[in-house]
Design a protein around this motif. Structure first.
Motif, short mmCIF file in Angstrom:
data_model
loop_
_atom_site.label_atom_id
_atom_site.label_comp_id
_atom_site.label_asym_id
_atom_site.label_seq_id
_atom_site.Cartn_x
_atom_site.Cartn_y
_atom_site.Cartn_z
N HIS A 7 -2.40 -3.74 -2.74
CA HIS A 7 -3.06 -2.85 -3.69
C HIS A 7 -2.31 -2.94 -5.01
N GLY A 8 -3.06 -2.86 -6.12
CA GLY A 8 -2.45 -2.85 -7.43
C GLY A 8 -2.36 -1.42 -7.95
N ASP A 17 0.86 -1.19 0.00
CA ASP A 17 0.00 0.00 0.00
C ASP A 17 0.90 1.23 0.00
N VAL A 18 0.93 1.93 -1.12
CA VAL A 18 1.80 3.09 -1.26
C VAL A 18 1.43 4.18 -0.24
N GLY A 19 0.14 4.32 0.05
CA GLY A 19 -0.30 5.36 0.97
C GLY A 19 0.10 5.12 2.40
N SER A 20 -0.13 3.91 2.89
CA SER A 20 0.12 3.60 4.30
C SER A 20 1.50 3.01 4.55
#
Length: 387
Positions: A253-254, A76-79
Motif C-alpha cells: 500500500h502507498g 500495510d500499516v493497518g494489518s
C-alpha cells in the motif's frame, strides 16, 4: 477543469523525488546473466530507515552472483503485512529513463536527430508566451535544459504535507492528453534561454512521449514494450491503462502522511502521467533494465556515450543529469564511487534505481513519497556497499 486546479494536481501526482543529497544495433537483448548477494550493510540501512519513521522499504540487489531482496517495515500499516518479494511499485519519474532510451534508439536508426528543434517534428505545439519550439532541441528536452515551464511548477519536495492535495485519486484528470499538459505549460513564459542551465521539468518528457508517437506512429506504451520490455522479458513492467487505479499483486500500500497519520493513497489514476511518470514495475525488472542499458545491450556505443554526457543538477551535490539518466558521485570511505540511475516519486511511492558498468544494480523503494534525511544516508550506504 480550471487551469490552476490542473497545475496543483499535476504537481502532487508527478512529484519527482530528486534526492540531491545522495549522492551496433542491440535490440533483442533478452539473454540472461547471473544476478549479487546483498551485504549486511543493506539490511541495517533499511532497518534504520524504518526506525526513522517510514512505513516500509525494499531493496533489490542484482549482479553477477545472483539476486537478493531485503525488506523492512510493513506494506500495510493497518494489518502489518510485510513488504513481499516481487512487489509492484509505481516508479514515477524513473519512467523517463525508459522514454529517453527509446528516443536514443530512434536516433541510432536515423529517425530522430537530437540537435534538431522539437518544432521540426511537432510544429506549433511549443509556442506562446515566449516559448519557441524552433529554438529547443530534442537533446535539450532529454537533458532538462530546454527552459520550458513545467505544467506542474510548484516545488513539492520541500512543501509541508498538508499543503498538498495528496489524497487526490487522479480520476478528475483522466481525460488530460499530453497536448493538454503542454498547453498548460504554454500559458507560462520560459524559465530561461534554451541550453542555459538545468531545470527538471516534466513538460520536457511529455513532449518526448509525443515525439515518439509522432515518429513511430505507435502509442508510447506499445513502443516501449516492443523496444525494451519484450526484448528483455520484463513481464512485470507496464503502463497502467486509463481507469486502472490499482497495481498488480503483490504490491505494498502507498501512503501519505497527513496531519501525522498515514493515509492510504494506493488507489489512484496515473495513466495520464504518461511519459513523465506513469509506469509500474518491480525491483527485479528495474535492475534488469538498468543493467542492460548501462552495459550496452539497449543502445549502440555512440548513443550510450551521449546519454552519459551530463550537466550538473545542483552545485556540490554530486548529481549530474545526462539524457534521461542521472550520474551519482558518492563519497565512500577512501574513494568516490560513480553509479548511474534515476529517481522517482509519486503519491505513495518513492524509487531509486542505480546501476554500475560492472553489472551490479539496485532498486530501493519506499511506500511513501514523503522522505526524510535518513533516506539519503540509507541510499549512500547501499551504493557504497555494492558499487
Amino acid at each position: 477543469m480550471h487551469e490552476k486546479s490542473l497545475r496543483r494536481s499535476a504537481t502532487s501526482i508527478l512529484a519527482s523525488v530528486l534526492t540531491t543529497a545522495m549522492p551496433v544495433a542491440v535490440v533483442g537483448c533478452g539473454t540472461e546473466t547471473e544476478r549479487s548477494s546483498t551485504p549486511s550493510q543493506v539490511s541495517a540501512a533499511l532497518n534504520d530507515l524504518v526506525r526513522s519513521g517510514l512505513p516500509g522499504v525494499q531493496a533489490v540487489i542484482s549482479g553477477p552472483d545472483g539476486e537478493q531482496t531485503h525488506s523492512a517495515g510493513v506494506a500495510d500499516v493497518g494489518s502489518g503485512a510485510p513488504y513481499l518479494d516481487g512487489s509492484h511499485i509505481r516508479i514515477g519519474s524513473a519512467t523517463k529513463t525508459f522514454v529517453a532510451t527509446v528516443v536514443l534508439q530512434l536516433a541510432a536508426q536515423g529517425a530522430i536527430e537530437l540537435d534538431t528543434p522539437i518544432g521540426h517534428y511537432l510544429p506549433g505545439v511549443v509556442s506562446g508566451n515566449g516559448n519557441d519550439g524552433g529554438r529547443i532541441t530534442v537533446r535539450q528536452l532529454l537533458q532538462h535544459t530546454s527552459g520550458l515551464p513545467d505544467f506542474a511548477p510548484e516545488d513539492v519536495v520541500h512543501k509541508q504535507p498538508q499543503q498538498l492535495d495528496q489524497t487526490s485519486d487522479g480520476t478528475a484528470y483522466r481525460d488530460l492528453t499530453p497536448a493538454d499538459m503542454v498547453g498548460i505549460a504554454m500559458t507560462m513564459p520560459p524559465q530561461f534561454e534554451p541550453g542555459a542551465r538545468f531545470e527538471y521539468t516534466n513538460t520536457n518528457y511529455v513532449l518526448l512521449g509525443m515525439l515518439i508517437e509522432h515518429v513511430t506512429g505507435h502509442r508510447l506504451d506499445a513502443e516501449i514494450r516492443s523496444c525494451i520490455l519484450d526484448p528483455l522479458a520484463l513481464r512485470d513492467t507496464y503502463f497502467p491503462a486509463p481507469g486502472d487505479t490499482g497495481l498488480r499483486d503483490p504490491h505494498p500500500h502507498g501512503y501519505s502522511n497527513i496531519d501525522g497519520a498515514w493515509v492510504d493513497v494506493t488507489t489512484m489514476e496515473a495513466a495520464w502521467a504518461g511519459a513523465a511518470g506513469a509506469m509500474i514495475s518491480t525491483g527485479s525488472d528495474l535492475n534488469w533494465f538498468a543493467t542492460a542499458l548501462i552495459t550496452g545491450k539497449l543502445l549502440p556505443p555512440d548513443q550510450l556515450t551521449q546519454m552519459q554526457q551530463t550537466t550538473p543538477m545542483a552545485p556540490g551535490t554530486g548529481t549530474n543529469y545526462g539524457l534521461g539518466l542521472i550520474g551519482f558521485q558518492i563519497p565512500c570511505d577512501t574513494q568516490e564511487k560513480h553509479v548511474w540511475g534515476h529517481t522517482g516519486g509519486i503519491p505513495g511511492f518513492s524509487t531509486v534505481l542505480i546501476a554500475t558498468s560492472t553489472g551490479t544494480a539496485a532498486t530501493i523503494s519506499v511506500n511513501t513519497e514523503q522522505l526524510n534525511s535518513q533516506f539519503s544516508t540509507a541510499i549512500t550506504t547501499i551504493i557504497c556497499s555494492i558499487a
